[in-house]
Design a protein around this motif. Structure first.
Motif, PDB file in Angstrom:
ATOM      1  N   ARG A 240       0.845  -1.187   0.000  1.00  0.00           N
ATOM      2  CA  ARG A 240       0.000   0.000   0.000  1.00  0.00           C
ATOM      3  C   ARG A 240       0.882   1.239   0.000  1.00  0.00           C
ATOM      4  O   ARG A 240       1.822   1.343   0.797  1.00  0.00           O
ATOM      5  N   THR A 241       0.577   2.173  -0.906  1.00  0.00           N
ATOM      6  CA  THR A 241       1.311   3.428  -0.975  1.00  0.00           C
ATOM      7  C   THR A 241       0.344   4.526  -1.384  1.00  0.00           C
ATOM      8  O   THR A 241      -0.747   4.247  -1.898  1.00  0.00           O
ATOM      9  N   HIS A 242       0.723   5.763  -1.154  1.00  0.00           N
ATOM     10  CA  HIS A 242      -0.146   6.875  -1.539  1.00  0.00           C
ATOM     11  C   HIS A 242       0.708   8.012  -2.088  1.00  0.00           C
ATOM     12  O   HIS A 242       1.837   8.232  -1.666  1.00  0.00           O
ATOM     13  N   ASP A 243       0.142   8.680  -3.047  1.00  0.00           N
ATOM     14  CA  ASP A 243       0.808   9.806  -3.696  1.00  0.00           C
ATOM     15  C   ASP A 243      -0.163  10.988  -3.652  1.00  0.00           C
ATOM     16  O   ASP A 243      -1.109  11.050  -4.439  1.00  0.00           O
ATOM     17  N   GLY A 244       0.056  11.887  -2.732  1.00  0.00           N
ATOM     18  CA  GLY A 244      -0.882  12.977  -2.542  1.00  0.00           C
ATOM     19  C   GLY A 244      -2.157  12.473  -1.913  1.00  0.00           C
ATOM     20  O   GLY A 244      -2.159  11.952  -0.800  1.00  0.00           O
ATOM     21  N   HIS A 245      -3.277  12.602  -2.624  1.00  0.00           N
ATOM     22  CA  HIS A 245      -4.575  12.170  -2.098  1.00  0.00           C
ATOM     23  C   HIS A 245      -4.964  10.793  -2.603  1.00  0.00           C
ATOM     24  O   HIS A 245      -5.998  10.260  -2.194  1.00  0.00           O
ATOM     25  N   GLU A 246      -4.205  10.225  -3.495  1.00  0.00           N
ATOM     26  CA  GLU A 246      -4.520   8.907  -4.051  1.00  0.00           C
ATOM     27  C   GLU A 246      -3.750   7.817  -3.314  1.00  0.00           C
ATOM     28  O   GLU A 246      -2.585   7.987  -2.967  1.00  0.00           O
ATOM     29  N   GLU A 247      -4.444   6.700  -3.091  1.00  0.00           N
ATOM     30  CA  GLU A 247      -3.812   5.532  -2.468  1.00  0.00           C
ATOM     31  C   GLU A 247      -3.852   4.380  -3.452  1.00  0.00           C
ATOM     32  O   GLU A 247      -4.881   4.112  -4.075  1.00  0.00           O
ATOM     33  N   TYR A 248      -2.717   3.711  -3.592  1.00  0.00           N
ATOM     34  CA  TYR A 248      -2.591   2.616  -4.540  1.00  0.00           C
ATOM     35  C   TYR A 248      -2.264   1.329  -3.785  1.00  0.00           C
ATOM     36  O   TYR A 248      -1.595   1.350  -2.740  1.00  0.00           O
ATOM     37  N   GLY A 249      -2.745   0.248  -4.341  1.00  0.00           N
ATOM     38  CA  GLY A 249      -2.487  -1.043  -3.741  1.00  0.00           C
ATOM     39  C   GLY A 249      -1.999  -2.039  -4.770  1.00  0.00           C
ATOM     40  O   GLY A 249      -2.440  -2.027  -5.929  1.00  0.00           O
ATOM     41  N   LEU A 250      -1.077  -2.886  -4.361  1.00  0.00           N
ATOM     42  CA  LEU A 250      -0.545  -3.939  -5.218  1.00  0.00           C
ATOM     43  C   LEU A 250      -0.620  -5.242  -4.435  1.00  0.00           C
ATOM     44  O   LEU A 250      -0.163  -5.308  -3.287  1.00  0.00           O
ATOM     45  N   ALA A 251      -1.222  -6.254  -5.025  1.00  0.00           N
ATOM     46  CA  ALA A 251      -1.396  -7.528  -4.346  1.00  0.00           C
ATOM     47  C   ALA A 251      -0.994  -8.660  -5.272  1.00  0.00           C
ATOM     48  O   ALA A 251      -1.098  -8.550  -6.498  1.00  0.00           O
ATOM     49  N   ALA A 252      -0.522  -9.746  -4.670  1.00  0.00           N
ATOM     50  CA  ALA A 252      -0.123 -10.930  -5.435  1.00  0.00           C
ATOM     51  C   ALA A 252      -0.315 -12.158  -4.562  1.00  0.00           C
ATOM     52  O   ALA A 252      -0.092 -12.109  -3.340  1.00  0.00           O
ATOM     53  N   THR A 253      -0.743 -13.240  -5.206  1.00  0.00           N
ATOM     54  CA  THR A 253      -0.879 -14.491  -4.462  1.00  0.00           C
ATOM     55  C   THR A 253       0.465 -14.975  -3.957  1.00  0.00           C
ATOM     56  O   THR A 253       0.596 -15.446  -2.822  1.00  0.00           O
ATOM     57  N   SER A 254       1.498 -14.847  -4.782  1.00  0.00           N
ATOM     58  CA  SER A 254       2.854 -15.209  -4.385  1.00  0.00           C
ATOM     59  C   SER A 254       3.831 -14.273  -5.075  1.00  0.00           C
ATOM     60  O   SER A 254       3.559 -13.775  -6.174  1.00  0.00           O
ATOM     61  N   LEU A 255       4.955 -14.047  -4.411  1.00  0.00           N
ATOM     62  CA  LEU A 255       5.994 -13.175  -4.952  1.00  0.00           C
ATOM     63  C   LEU A 255       7.341 -13.822  -4.689  1.00  0.00           C
ATOM     64  O   LEU A 255       7.637 -14.217  -3.556  1.00  0.00           O
ATOM     65  N   GLU A 256       8.143 -13.959  -5.738  1.00  0.00           N
ATOM     66  CA  GLU A 256       9.473 -14.567  -5.632  1.00  0.00           C
ATOM     67  C   GLU A 256      10.524 -13.520  -5.990  1.00  0.00           C
ATOM     68  O   GLU A 256      10.470 -12.925  -7.078  1.00  0.00           O
ATOM     69  N   LEU A 257      11.465 -13.285  -5.087  1.00  0.00           N
ATOM     70  CA  LEU A 257      12.615 -12.416  -5.331  1.00  0.00           C
ATOM     71  C   LEU A 257      13.849 -13.299  -5.460  1.00  0.00           C
ATOM     72  O   LEU A 257      14.134 -14.099  -4.558  1.00  0.00           O
ATOM     73  N   ARG A 258      14.576 -13.157  -6.558  1.00  0.00           N
ATOM     74  CA  ARG A 258      15.700 -14.065  -6.822  1.00  0.00           C
ATOM     75  C   ARG A 258      16.920 -13.273  -7.262  1.00  0.00           C
ATOM     76  O   ARG A 258      16.835 -12.415  -8.140  1.00  0.00           O
ATOM     77  N   GLY A 259      18.062 -13.573  -6.654  1.00  0.00           N
ATOM     78  CA  GLY A 259      19.338 -13.016  -7.070  1.00  0.00           C
ATOM     79  C   GLY A 259      19.625 -11.646  -6.507  1.00  0.00           C
ATOM     80  O   GLY A 259      18.989 -10.674  -6.885  1.00  0.00           O
ATOM     81  N   ASN A 260      20.595 -11.562  -5.571  1.00  0.00           N
ATOM     82  CA  ASN A 260      21.059 -10.285  -5.018  1.00  0.00           C
ATOM     83  C   ASN A 260      19.900  -9.427  -4.510  1.00  0.00           C
ATOM     84  O   ASN A 260      19.727  -8.272  -4.902  1.00  0.00           O
ATOM     85  N   VAL A 261      19.101 -10.016  -3.642  1.00  0.00           N
ATOM     86  CA  VAL A 261      17.943  -9.311  -3.092  1.00  0.00           C
ATOM     87  C   VAL A 261      18.403  -8.417  -1.938  1.00  0.00           C
ATOM     88  O   VAL A 261      19.114  -8.863  -1.036  1.00  0.00           O
ATOM     89  N   THR A 262      17.994  -7.154  -1.972  1.00  0.00           N
ATOM     90  CA  THR A 262      18.312  -6.209  -0.903  1.00  0.00           C
ATOM     91  C   THR A 262      17.053  -5.443  -0.534  1.00  0.00           C
ATOM     92  O   THR A 262      16.389  -4.874  -1.407  1.00  0.00           O
ATOM     93  N   LEU A 263      16.711  -5.461   0.753  1.00  0.00           N
ATOM     94  CA  LEU A 263      15.556  -4.740   1.258  1.00  0.00           C
ATOM     95  C   LEU A 263      16.035  -3.583   2.121  1.00  0.00           C
ATOM     96  O   LEU A 263      16.898  -3.755   2.983  1.00  0.00           O
ATOM     97  N   TYR A 264      15.464  -2.399   1.886  1.00  0.00           N
ATOM     98  CA  TYR A 264      15.750  -1.214   2.692  1.00  0.00           C
ATOM     99  C   TYR A 264      14.461  -0.881   3.449  1.00  0.00           C
ATOM    100  O   TYR A 264      13.481  -0.413   2.859  1.00  0.00           O
TER     101      TYR A 264
END
Length: 322
Positions: A240-264
């Motif tokens: 979930r993220t918002h830009d000004g007054h709009e809120e956007y959502g991104l959903a997935a049943t599954s998500l795979e991160l592969r190779g040199n994964v870095t989370l900040y």
């Protein structure tokens, strides 16, 4: 002329009491990481006794007390496993080390540090213990301690000696802040407000804590935790993220991160093995330096400033706006 009478030898019937039992116990003790297991059992017992003690003012039998009972019982089982299943010492000692560190966060300061330190010391001793060489029998070393040959090795024992020091340094100070990111070689500029991420299952591979750094945003630098891994699997992923007054959502049943994964991340919380729930942040206690590959987390929520990966594979991707 005085004649010196020879000293009579002791017959088996005149040997000290329980000599045979003592020899058997010594032989059994030298074929397994006995002292490491003993320290872990003592640490677990101390964690069990603290919430059950009459110190009602200092100790609260709430979530911390319940977690202390669970972690203490798990440490006692781990110590006994080192005695009766010495072939699994590496796996058990790493688990015991992780539980000992987590006791500082989830219980009454790790049993007022006593249980945590006993667990860490016992885990290091158990991890650095090595069995006798093949064909060598305990007691057949000409009076020499059959474990003395290990003193000349520098592999597991050196690691066991350094491991508590590195762990204590990570707990006390965390990783030193790095330079502000966003320049050459650094991650791209992050958004002003980090999106919120939630997933029901987070299963990383090769997970390590890379320290605390800063990423550039339009409002200035932002302190984040840096988590690196080879790959990660996420189930029921929601962003979930918002830009000004709009809120956007991104959903997935599954998500795979592969190779040199870095989370900040500015915040990271979840339940380790689905049992012990913890929260990490750049200004709080950082994550342990190394997480065993078999550890997973459930009910994960995070504030994700950035994520980088060589490959991202999704299933059931949906974009929502409100």
């Amino acid at each position: 002329m005085l004649l010196k009478r020879p000293r009579p030898s002791l017959s088996p019937s005149l040997s000290p009491p329980f000599a045979r039992q003592r020899r058997r116990l010594r032989t059994w003790r030298r074929t397994r990481p006995f002292w490491g297991g003993l320290l872990i059992v003592l640490g677990g017992a101390e964690l069990l006794l603290v919430p059950l003690s009459p110190l009602t003012v200092l100790v609260s039998l709430g979530p911390g007390g319940i977690a202390a009972i669970g972690i203490g019982a798990a440490l006692v089982v781990a110590g006994l496993s080192l005695w009766f299943l010495p072939q699994a010492r590496a796996y058990v000692s790493v688990h015991a080390l992780l539980l000992s560190v987590l006791s500082f966060l989830a219980t009454n300061l790790g049993g007022f540090l006593v249980g945590m330190l006993l667990g860490i010391a016992g885990s290091a001793l158990a991890f650095g213990w090595t069995p006798l060489p093949a064909g060598a029998a305990p007691g057949a070393t000409g009076g020499q301690d059959p474990c003395e040959h290990e003193a000349h090795g520098s592999g597991p024992r050196a690691l066991a000696a350094v491991l508590p020091v590195l762990l204590a340094a990570a707990l006390a100070t965390g990783a030193p802040p790095a330079r502000a990111a966003g320049g050459p070689g650094g991650p791209p500029t992050a958004t002003r407000t980090p999106p919120s991420v939630a997933t029901s299952l987070f299963a990383p591979q090769g997970f390590t804590f890379a320290g605390v750094t800063e990423v550039a945003t339009a409002d200035g630098p932002l302190r984040v935790l840096v988590l690196k891994m080879h790959a990660a699997s996420l189930a029921d992923y929601r962003l979930r993220t918002h830009d000004g007054h709009e809120e956007y959502g991104l959903a997935a049943t599954s998500l795979e991160l592969r190779g040199n994964v870095t989370l900040y991340l500015t915040k990271f919380s979840g339940c380790i093995e689905g049992l012990l729930c913890v929260t990490f942040s750049p200004d709080g206690l950082p994550a342990p330096p190394v997480i065993p590959p078999f550890v997973f987390m459930t009910r994960v929520s995070a504030e994700q400033a950035l994520v980088t990966s060589d490959l991202i594979v999704t299933d059931g991707l949906r974009l929502e706006a409100s």
